[in-house]
Write an enzyme that holds these catalytic residues in place. Sequence first.
Site, short mmCIF file in Angstrom:
data_model
loop_
_atom_site.label_atom_id
_atom_site.label_comp_id
_atom_site.label_asym_id
_atom_site.label_seq_id
_atom_site.Cartn_x
_atom_site.Cartn_y
_atom_site.Cartn_z
N ASP A 19 -2.48 -2.29 9.90
CA ASP A 19 -2.61 -2.32 8.37
C ASP A 19 -3.11 -3.62 7.71
OD1 ASP A 19 -1.38 0.21 8.17
OD2 ASP A 19 0.41 -0.47 7.98
N LYS B 199 0.86 -1.23 -0.12
CA LYS B 199 -0.14 0.10 0.09
C LYS B 199 0.81 1.15 0.04
CE LYS B 199 0.81 1.25 4.72
NZ LYS B 199 1.43 2.26 4.83
P1 ATP Z 1 4.14 -0.64 7.97
O1 ATP Z 1 3.66 0.06 6.62
O2 ATP Z 1 2.60 -1.43 8.14
O3 ATP Z 1 4.41 0.23 9.10
P2 ATP Z 1 6.23 -1.33 7.08
O4 ATP Z 1 5.98 -1.85 5.63
O5 ATP Z 1 7.19 -0.36 7.24
O6 ATP Z 1 4.90 -1.78 7.70
P3 ATP Z 1 7.22 -4.27 7.46
O7 ATP Z 1 7.79 -4.68 6.03
O8 ATP Z 1 5.82 -4.75 7.77
O9 ATP Z 1 7.27 -2.69 7.43
O10 ATP Z 1 8.18 -4.53 8.51
C1 ATP Z 1 8.12 -4.04 9.90
C2 ATP Z 1 8.77 -4.72 10.77
O11 ATP Z 1 8.36 -6.14 10.91
C3 ATP Z 1 10.16 -5.13 10.38
O12 ATP Z 1 11.05 -4.88 11.53
C4 ATP Z 1 10.34 -6.74 10.23
O13 ATP Z 1 11.40 -7.31 10.79
C5 ATP Z 1 9.21 -7.14 10.95
N1 ATP Z 1 8.49 -8.34 10.35
C6 ATP Z 1 7.58 -9.26 10.88
N2 ATP Z 1 6.96 -10.11 10.11
C7 ATP Z 1 7.47 -9.59 8.90
C8 ATP Z 1 7.18 -10.33 7.55
N3 ATP Z 1 6.25 -11.27 7.46
N4 ATP Z 1 7.51 -9.39 6.55
C9 ATP Z 1 8.22 -8.35 6.74
N5 ATP Z 1 8.60 -7.86 7.90
C10 ATP Z 1 8.35 -8.63 8.96
#
Ligand code: ATP
Length: 319
Positions: A157, A13
């Site tokens: 999210d 997203k």
């Molecule tokens: P958001 O936009 O929802 O805040 P994000 O896209 O910034 O999230 P993610 O890729 O969801 O970030 O990763 C956030 C944290 O979650 C990271 O520190 C990662 O190590 C951890 N994490 C836990 N499960 C997962 C997964 N399945 N895929 C990616 N990261 C994960």
Amino acid sequence: MADRSVQVRVPGKVNLQLSVGPKGEDGYHNIATIFQAVALYDDVRVKIAGSDSSSTNREKKFEKVSDKFYLSIRSEHPGFIPVDKNNLAIKAAQLMFKKFNLSEELEISIEKNIPVAGGMAGGSADAAGVIIAVDSLFHLGLSKSEMEELGSELGSDVPFSISGGTAIGTGKGDRLTPVLARGNYFWVFALSSNGLSTPAVYGECDRLREGMQISQPQINESLMQALSSGDAKALGKSLHNDLQLAACSIRPALRLILDVGMDYGALGAIVSGSGPTVAFLASDDDHGLDLVVALTSSGVVGNVVRAGGPVVGASIIDR
Ligand code: ATP
């Protein structure tokens, strides 16, 4: 017994607007946001391991996370992804098993194309994928809104990863109202090799706002109008993220990336969610390609990808 498996494709997203209210007593902020699902996907395959599953084969491919759950991850992007009980996909499986009293062994394989810790809800996407897959594999018959409700227990999210499209999110971002948006939008994403921690960005936002009177979060009317008329130029001008200042304060290079994209004619630029991914709106596919070339050759960004939006939320693509 033959193994049964389901593959779910889940989009990332971008937040077209992110309005952040004052910090609440629980330490969290209420937000008002407009999400759009974009065509960068994680594929989540969930398999019920049957009696013909060879444990030797499984050990080669999967990490054993618990008695019940095995996990394998292939990622396009750098960044730390936990391969244990902290992985959101495993948390989703645990939640579903507890709620519905399930007991079989699951093998979960994730193919990641959504940047890690990039503000594009990659972890949430994987949790959404597992919820949809478990519902289908065990014939639970849950409605979309019941699955979104379950998802909100895992992260704010997750409901949007299930619903997709374009939607307003209020509360922590988990209370969704679909938006009737016209048109298709052409996005270019400048990815960073190091993620940003969402709590750290909110913490910096609070620090920068110290002593200021912060009003309740609100959806921007001109942005909603741009979406209802499908006006990409107006949308580009209305993009706004209250966390952008904080993300740029922690990672000053983001400011330069935003400027380079605007100098090369992007209709608008915004840090996605808590960053560090920067999203640029292009006027069409060719313009998107020009932006990719310009950003790549500027030397300020390593990895640049294109993706259209809006797209549908988590969907089963193979049974
Ligand atoms: P958001 O936009 O929802 O805040 P994000 O896209 O910034 O999230 P993610 O890729 O969801 O970030 O990763 C956030 C944290 O979650 C990271 O520190 C990662 O190590 C951890 N994490 C836990 N499960 C997962 C997964 N399945 N895929 C990616 N990261 C994960």
